[in-house]
Design a protein around this motif. Sequence first.
Motif, mmCIF file in Angstrom:
data_model
loop_
_atom_site.group_PDB
_atom_site.id
_atom_site.type_symbol
_atom_site.label_atom_id
_atom_site.label_comp_id
_atom_site.label_asym_id
_atom_site.label_seq_id
_atom_site.Cartn_x
_atom_site.Cartn_y
_atom_site.Cartn_z
ATOM 1 N N ALA A 63 0.832 -1.205 0.000
ATOM 2 C CA ALA A 63 0.000 0.000 0.000
ATOM 3 C C ALA A 63 0.868 1.255 0.000
ATOM 4 O O ALA A 63 0.565 2.234 -0.708
ATOM 5 C CB ALA A 63 -0.924 -0.007 1.220
ATOM 6 N N SER A 64 1.956 1.247 0.744
ATOM 7 C CA SER A 64 2.850 2.403 0.771
ATOM 8 C C SER A 64 3.558 2.584 -0.569
ATOM 9 O O SER A 64 3.808 3.714 -0.999
ATOM 10 C CB SER A 64 3.879 2.245 1.891
ATOM 11 N N ALA A 65 3.893 1.473 -1.227
ATOM 12 C CA ALA A 65 4.512 1.569 -2.544
ATOM 13 C C ALA A 65 3.530 2.120 -3.581
ATOM 14 O O ALA A 65 3.925 2.858 -4.497
ATOM 15 C CB ALA A 65 5.033 0.199 -2.988
ATOM 16 N N GLU A 66 2.263 1.778 -3.429
ATOM 17 C CA GLU A 66 1.252 2.357 -4.320
ATOM 18 C C GLU A 66 1.134 3.859 -4.085
ATOM 19 O O GLU A 66 0.994 4.640 -5.039
ATOM 20 C CB GLU A 66 -0.098 1.675 -4.076
ATOM 21 N N ALA A 67 1.206 4.289 -2.821
ATOM 22 C CA ALA A 67 1.171 5.726 -2.520
ATOM 23 C C ALA A 67 2.393 6.424 -3.107
ATOM 24 O O ALA A 67 2.300 7.555 -3.612
ATOM 25 C CB ALA A 67 1.103 5.937 -1.009
ATOM 26 N N LEU A 68 3.542 5.764 -3.060
ATOM 27 C CA LEU A 68 4.750 6.320 -3.676
ATOM 28 C C LEU A 68 4.565 6.462 -5.180
ATOM 29 O O LEU A 68 4.919 7.497 -5.771
ATOM 30 C CB LEU A 68 5.941 5.418 -3.374
ATOM 31 N N GLN A 69 4.002 5.450 -5.808
ATOM 32 C CA GLN A 69 3.767 5.514 -7.252
ATOM 33 C C GLN A 69 2.832 6.668 -7.597
ATOM 34 O O GLN A 69 3.062 7.394 -8.582
ATOM 35 C CB GLN A 69 3.184 4.185 -7.737
ATOM 36 N N ASN A 70 1.801 6.867 -6.789
ATOM 37 C CA ASN A 70 0.873 7.977 -7.040
ATOM 38 C C ASN A 70 1.565 9.327 -6.865
ATOM 39 O O ASN A 70 1.328 10.267 -7.640
ATOM 40 C CB ASN A 70 -0.323 7.874 -6.089
ATOM 41 N N ALA A 71 2.415 9.444 -5.850
ATOM 42 C CA ALA A 71 3.128 10.698 -5.626
ATOM 43 C C ALA A 71 4.077 11.004 -6.781
ATOM 44 O O ALA A 71 4.201 12.167 -7.207
ATOM 45 C CB ALA A 71 3.903 10.636 -4.309
ATOM 46 N N ILE A 72 4.723 9.975 -7.305
ATOM 47 C CA ILE A 72 5.641 10.179 -8.430
ATOM 48 C C ILE A 72 4.871 10.543 -9.690
ATOM 49 O O ILE A 72 5.321 11.375 -10.492
ATOM 50 C CB ILE A 72 6.507 8.923 -8.620
#
Length: 415
Positions: A63-72
Amino acid sequence: MKHVVIWLYSLLLLCIAGCDQAPAPAQPLPAAVDFTGDPATHPEKINDHLIHSALDSHIQACASAEALQNAITTLLDHPNPFTLAASRDAWRDSYSAFLRARLYGFLPVTDPVEWQRQGLSYHQTLSLIDSWPIEGGYIDYLPGYPFTGIVNDLTLPLSSDTLQQQHGFADPASVSLGFHVIEFLLWGSDGQRSASDYLQTETITAVAGSSSNKNTATHADNTADNHLNKDTPPGVINQDRRRQYLQRVTAQLLDHLRRLQRRWERETGYYARLVASSTPAAALQAGMSASARLIRTELLEKRLPGNSSEFSATSQQDSLALLQGMQLWLLGSESHPGALVPLLSTTQPDLLRQWQTTLAQALNQAPAPESNTTAEQQHTPSATAAITLTASVQQLDTLLQQTASVLRLTLPDTH
């Protein structure tokens, strides 16, 4: 792949003898712990807690990696100092979430031979997620060297297959995938990368043209994008390839994390099924052995003396996240008591309190920014803080040995 896992599952059981041994159809070695006593402790819940904490940690990592992808994605849509800062925060959150799941990679489980042949074992996947130290010049430009790295090698296609082939191509530090590649792409070698590095080529051309008009220069300075144009380092090139690389490496990171999560799914995951099929004593032995390896090899020998997140200058947070993961397994939460709570609460309450106090002290070593320091000083880890945290981790190692003795467990010799 599912059929391979199911077939191999019938042949392979949890191996407590050591990491990375060849698979063998052997029963787990029994742990020496005695579970007789208060039946309210329900020792069989140790297996359930190990599976629950491992799965929950990997779900949070994904879930945190998905949030990182969205931020990028937002950064690439609108490159400015604010979206760059948000991406950096998301990277730190994502990496910490992954490290909280790192404990479960130290469980003495042997992966199926087929996974090892295909490069899909845990340790092979870990290399694609968390290789460090890395050579920044293998990825992108360095100050004074604007043409270095994969970003600036125009002969190299930025496909998933190519990036995986380039990973460790010439040297272990020749890293092309994983958290620390993303870290370098967000911070740069000196922690001062500008968001203008991610402006699209046509945007740079348009902004450069508008800023040449004296009538619009004042207005341009009031916009985030034109402010970026003023701060663009000389010689920075290939913004479009840099954008593509950042997108690609983040997507591959999420794929690799999801692979590990699937293996801990309660009904279908290979690791979860192996733990569920073991005795509570064997599950406890495996979890305590993993804790010992986390403390001694990952923290005391590797993380604390090293500088794992050097570009973001947040290496101390790496160690704290690893300890948080161990805390979840050992002490649990209010809704899910940890492995030690049912075993020590009635017979060894003082020892349990020692664990609670010592872990709390170690996790209280969170770095606090100092307003009166320069940016260069803030980028350098505090030697005093590192020494203090190391001392706390050494206390945890001693406490782990005491607990193993009480429970009549044998910890691995990692020295």
